[in-house]
Design a protein around this motif. Structure first.
Motif, PDB file in Angstrom:
ATOM      1  N   GLY A 178      28.150  66.906   3.155  1.00 25.90           N
ATOM      2  CA  GLY A 178      27.415  66.654   4.368  1.00 25.90           C
ATOM      3  C   GLY A 178      27.789  65.321   4.961  1.00 25.90           C
ATOM      4  O   GLY A 178      28.583  64.571   4.422  1.00 25.90           O
ATOM      5  N   ASN A 179      27.209  65.037   6.079  1.00 29.13           N
ATOM      6  CA  ASN A 179      27.486  63.811   6.803  1.00 29.13           C
ATOM      7  C   ASN A 179      26.170  63.115   7.126  1.00 29.13           C
ATOM      8  O   ASN A 179      25.197  63.764   7.468  1.00 29.13           O
ATOM      9  CB  ASN A 179      28.233  64.152   8.091  1.00 29.13           C
ATOM     10  CG  ASN A 179      28.688  62.926   8.833  1.00 29.13           C
ATOM     11  OD1 ASN A 179      28.798  61.860   8.261  1.00 29.13           O
ATOM     12  ND2 ASN A 179      28.961  63.080  10.103  1.00 29.13           N
ATOM     13  N   PHE A 180      26.147  61.818   6.988  1.00 29.12           N
ATOM     14  CA  PHE A 180      24.986  61.055   7.420  1.00 29.12           C
ATOM     15  C   PHE A 180      25.453  59.705   7.909  1.00 29.12           C
ATOM     16  O   PHE A 180      26.490  59.201   7.511  1.00 29.12           O
ATOM     17  CB  PHE A 180      23.926  60.929   6.318  1.00 29.12           C
ATOM     18  CG  PHE A 180      24.374  60.215   5.067  1.00 29.12           C
ATOM     19  CD1 PHE A 180      24.191  58.855   4.948  1.00 29.12           C
ATOM     20  CD2 PHE A 180      24.958  60.905   4.022  1.00 29.12           C
ATOM     21  CE1 PHE A 180      24.586  58.186   3.794  1.00 29.12           C
ATOM     22  CE2 PHE A 180      25.354  60.253   2.871  1.00 29.12           C
ATOM     23  CZ  PHE A 180      25.164  58.892   2.755  1.00 29.12           C
ATOM     24  N   ASP A 181      24.667  59.123   8.827  1.00 30.03           N
ATOM     25  CA  ASP A 181      25.073  57.843   9.408  1.00 30.03           C
ATOM     26  C   ASP A 181      24.027  56.761   9.219  1.00 30.03           C
ATOM     27  O   ASP A 181      24.049  55.746   9.896  1.00 30.03           O
ATOM     28  CB  ASP A 181      25.422  58.003  10.883  1.00 30.03           C
ATOM     29  CG  ASP A 181      24.261  58.495  11.717  1.00 30.03           C
ATOM     30  OD1 ASP A 181      23.164  58.697  11.165  1.00 30.03           O
ATOM     31  OD2 ASP A 181      24.438  58.690  12.923  1.00 30.03           O
ATOM     32  N   GLY A 182      23.105  56.974   8.304  1.00 28.02           N
ATOM     33  CA  GLY A 182      22.100  55.975   8.029  1.00 28.02           C
ATOM     34  C   GLY A 182      21.436  56.244   6.692  1.00 28.02           C
ATOM     35  O   GLY A 182      21.553  57.332   6.130  1.00 28.02           O
ATOM     36  N   ALA A 183      20.751  55.249   6.176  1.00 27.89           N
ATOM     37  CA  ALA A 183      20.010  55.387   4.927  1.00 27.89           C
ATOM     38  C   ALA A 183      18.804  54.461   4.993  1.00 27.89           C
ATOM     39  O   ALA A 183      18.788  53.492   5.762  1.00 27.89           O
ATOM     40  CB  ALA A 183      20.901  55.031   3.736  1.00 27.89           C
ATOM     41  N   HIS A 184      17.799  54.775   4.204  1.00 25.74           N
ATOM     42  CA  HIS A 184      16.583  53.964   4.193  1.00 25.74           C
ATOM     43  C   HIS A 184      15.915  54.044   2.824  1.00 25.74           C
ATOM     44  O   HIS A 184      16.207  54.912   2.017  1.00 25.74           O
ATOM     45  CB  HIS A 184      15.617  54.419   5.287  1.00 25.74           C
ATOM     46  CG  HIS A 184      15.134  55.826   5.088  1.00 25.74           C
ATOM     47  ND1 HIS A 184      15.805  56.915   5.600  1.00 25.74           N
ATOM     48  CD2 HIS A 184      14.070  56.331   4.412  1.00 25.74           C
ATOM     49  CE1 HIS A 184      15.173  58.020   5.255  1.00 25.74           C
ATOM     50  NE2 HIS A 184      14.114  57.690   4.537  1.00 25.74           N
ATOM     51  N   ARG A 185      15.014  53.089   2.613  1.00 31.31           N
ATOM     52  CA  ARG A 185      14.194  53.097   1.410  1.00 31.31           C
ATOM     53  C   ARG A 185      13.085  54.117   1.614  1.00 31.31           C
ATOM     54  O   ARG A 185      12.534  54.245   2.710  1.00 31.31           O
ATOM     55  CB  ARG A 185      13.587  51.718   1.166  1.00 31.31           C
ATOM     56  CG  ARG A 185      12.777  51.629  -0.113  1.00 31.31           C
ATOM     57  CD  ARG A 185      12.237  50.227  -0.361  1.00 31.31           C
ATOM     58  NE  ARG A 185      11.506  49.668   0.750  1.00 31.31           N
ATOM     59  CZ  ARG A 185      10.224  49.944   1.027  1.00 31.31           C
ATOM     60  NH1 ARG A 185       9.546  50.782   0.285  1.00 31.31           N
ATOM     61  NH2 ARG A 185       9.636  49.380   2.059  1.00 31.31           N
ATOM     62  N   VAL A 186      12.768  54.862   0.587  1.00 33.23           N
ATOM     63  CA  VAL A 186      11.690  55.845   0.640  1.00 33.23           C
ATOM     64  C   VAL A 186      10.391  55.119   0.334  1.00 33.23           C
ATOM     65  O   VAL A 186      10.312  54.359  -0.630  1.00 33.23           O
ATOM     66  CB  VAL A 186      11.930  56.971  -0.385  1.00 33.23           C
ATOM     67  CG1 VAL A 186      10.787  57.970  -0.377  1.00 33.23           C
ATOM     68  CG2 VAL A 186      13.265  57.651  -0.119  1.00 33.23           C
ATOM     69  N   THR A 187       9.363  55.369   1.135  1.00 28.22           N
ATOM     70  CA  THR A 187       8.072  54.719   0.925  1.00 28.22           C
ATOM     71  C   THR A 187       7.085  55.678   0.277  1.00 28.22           C
ATOM     72  O   THR A 187       7.317  56.887   0.221  1.00 28.22           O
ATOM     73  CB  THR A 187       7.481  54.227   2.264  1.00 28.22           C
ATOM     74  OG1 THR A 187       7.212  55.370   3.077  1.00 28.22           O
ATOM     75  CG2 THR A 187       8.438  53.289   2.977  1.00 28.22           C
ATOM     76  N   ASP A 188       5.971  55.142  -0.173  1.00 25.86           N
ATOM     77  CA  ASP A 188       4.924  55.963  -0.781  1.00 25.86           C
ATOM     78  C   ASP A 188       4.296  56.923   0.218  1.00 25.86           C
ATOM     79  O   ASP A 188       3.771  57.964  -0.154  1.00 25.86           O
ATOM     80  CB  ASP A 188       3.822  55.075  -1.371  1.00 25.86           C
ATOM     81  CG  ASP A 188       4.313  54.262  -2.557  1.00 25.86           C
ATOM     82  OD1 ASP A 188       5.317  54.669  -3.178  1.00 25.86           O
ATOM     83  OD2 ASP A 188       3.697  53.232  -2.861  1.00 25.86           O
ATOM     84  N   HIS A 198       7.152  58.112   4.913  1.00 25.18           N
ATOM     85  CA  HIS A 198       7.831  57.662   6.123  1.00 25.18           C
ATOM     86  C   HIS A 198       9.019  56.789   5.734  1.00 25.18           C
ATOM     87  O   HIS A 198       8.982  56.098   4.712  1.00 25.18           O
ATOM     88  CB  HIS A 198       6.879  56.872   7.023  1.00 25.18           C
ATOM     89  CG  HIS A 198       5.738  57.688   7.518  1.00 25.18           C
ATOM     90  ND1 HIS A 198       5.896  58.689   8.437  1.00 25.18           N
ATOM     91  CD2 HIS A 198       4.427  57.670   7.209  1.00 25.18           C
ATOM     92  CE1 HIS A 198       4.734  59.249   8.684  1.00 25.18           C
ATOM     93  NE2 HIS A 198       3.816  58.650   7.944  1.00 25.18           N
ATOM     94  N   PRO A 199      10.081  56.808   6.543  1.00 23.19           N
ATOM     95  CA  PRO A 199      11.240  55.965   6.221  1.00 23.19           C
ATOM     96  C   PRO A 199      10.841  54.494   6.158  1.00 23.19           C
ATOM     97  O   PRO A 199      10.071  54.007   6.977  1.00 23.19           O
ATOM     98  CB  PRO A 199      12.203  56.208   7.374  1.00 23.19           C
ATOM     99  CG  PRO A 199      11.790  57.525   7.945  1.00 23.19           C
ATOM    100  CD  PRO A 199      10.309  57.606   7.736  1.00 23.19           C
ATOM    101  N   GLY A 200      11.377  53.810   5.162  1.00 20.44           N
ATOM    102  CA  GLY A 200      11.164  52.376   5.036  1.00 20.44           C
ATOM    103  C   GLY A 200      12.314  51.623   5.676  1.00 20.44           C
ATOM    104  O   GLY A 200      12.990  52.133   6.575  1.00 20.44           O
ATOM    105  N   ALA A 201      12.558  50.438   5.179  1.00 16.61           N
ATOM    106  CA  ALA A 201      13.594  49.572   5.734  1.00 16.61           C
ATOM    107  C   ALA A 201      14.973  50.225   5.607  1.00 16.61           C
ATOM    108  O   ALA A 201      15.264  50.947   4.652  1.00 16.61           O
ATOM    109  CB  ALA A 201      13.590  48.233   5.000  1.00 16.61           C
ATOM    110  N   ALA A 202      15.802  49.945   6.605  1.00 12.43           N
ATOM    111  CA  ALA A 202      17.175  50.457   6.589  1.00 12.43           C
ATOM    112  C   ALA A 202      17.938  49.844   5.425  1.00 12.43           C
ATOM    113  O   ALA A 202      17.704  48.706   5.022  1.00 12.43           O
ATOM    114  CB  ALA A 202      17.867  50.119   7.908  1.00 12.43           C
ATOM    115  N   VAL A 203      18.851  50.623   4.880  1.00 12.02           N
ATOM    116  CA  VAL A 203      19.708  50.191   3.776  1.00 12.02           C
ATOM    117  C   VAL A 203      21.148  50.290   4.256  1.00 12.02           C
ATOM    118  O   VAL A 203      21.516  51.290   4.878  1.00 12.02           O
ATOM    119  CB  VAL A 203      19.492  51.092   2.544  1.00 12.02           C
ATOM    120  CG1 VAL A 203      20.470  50.763   1.441  1.00 12.02           C
ATOM    121  CG2 VAL A 203      18.054  50.966   2.049  1.00 12.02           C
ATOM    122  N   PRO A 204      21.965  49.262   4.007  1.00  9.09           N
ATOM    123  CA  PRO A 204      23.362  49.336   4.448  1.00  9.09           C
ATOM    124  C   PRO A 204      24.041  50.603   3.921  1.00  9.09           C
ATOM    125  O   PRO A 204      24.030  50.887   2.721  1.00  9.09           O
ATOM    126  CB  PRO A 204      23.994  48.076   3.858  1.00  9.09           C
ATOM    127  CG  PRO A 204      22.853  47.111   3.722  1.00  9.09           C
ATOM    128  CD  PRO A 204      21.665  47.984   3.361  1.00  9.09           C
TER     129      PRO A 204
END
Length: 111
Positions: free
Chosen positions: A1-11, A14-20
Motif C-alpha cells: 500500500g501507499n501512505f503519505d503520513g503517520a501519527h501517534r495513536v491516542t487513547d 483520534h490521530p495524535g501528533a504527526a510522526v516523521p
C-alpha cells in the motif's frame, strides 16, 4: 500500500501528533521489534500510517464530504475495489440518475 503520513495513536482513537514518515518507513522496511519499540518510546505511544485499516471507523469527514460531493458528481470513477465492503460498495449508487460511472478493476465485480 501507499501512505503519505503517520501519527501517534491516542487513547481516544483520534490521530495524535504527526510522526516523521521516514522514521515509520525505516521501521517498516528494515526494523524488527526494537525499531518499533523505539518509535513507541520516541513518540509516546503506538505509531501508525495515516490510513484507515480494514475494520476501522472511517473519519466523520468522509461522510460529510460524500454527502456534499455526490449530488454534484458529473462522472464517477471507481478504481480497485471488490464492491463488497461498505460504505464504499454503496457509493456507486449515490450519484444522480444518468451520471456515468466507470469501474476499473483487476477482477470482474459488481454483477
Amino acid at each position: 500500500g501507499n501512505f503519505d503520513g503517520a501519527h501517534r495513536v491516542t487513547d481516544t482513537g483520534h490521530p495524535g501528533a504527526a510522526v516523521p514518515l521516514e522514521e515509520v518507513r525505516q521501521a517498516a522496511l528494515h526494523g524488527g521489534d526494537a525499531e518499533w519499540d523505539a518509535l513507541f518510546e520516541a513518540h509516546g505511544g503506538p505509531v501508525k500510517p495515516s490510513i484507515v485499516f480494514f475494520g476501522e471507523q472511517l473519519p466523520r469527514r468522509f461522510f460529510e464530504l460524500a454527502r456534499a460531493d455526490f449530488p454534484k458528481c458529473e462522472l464517477l470513477l471507481v478504481l480497485g475495489t471488490s464492491l463488497g465492503v461498505h460504505p464504499f460498495a454503496g457509493l456507486v449508487g449515490e450519484t444522480r440518475v444518468g451520471v456515468p460511472r466507470l469501474l476499473i478493476n483487476r477482477d470482474r465485480v459488481g454483477e
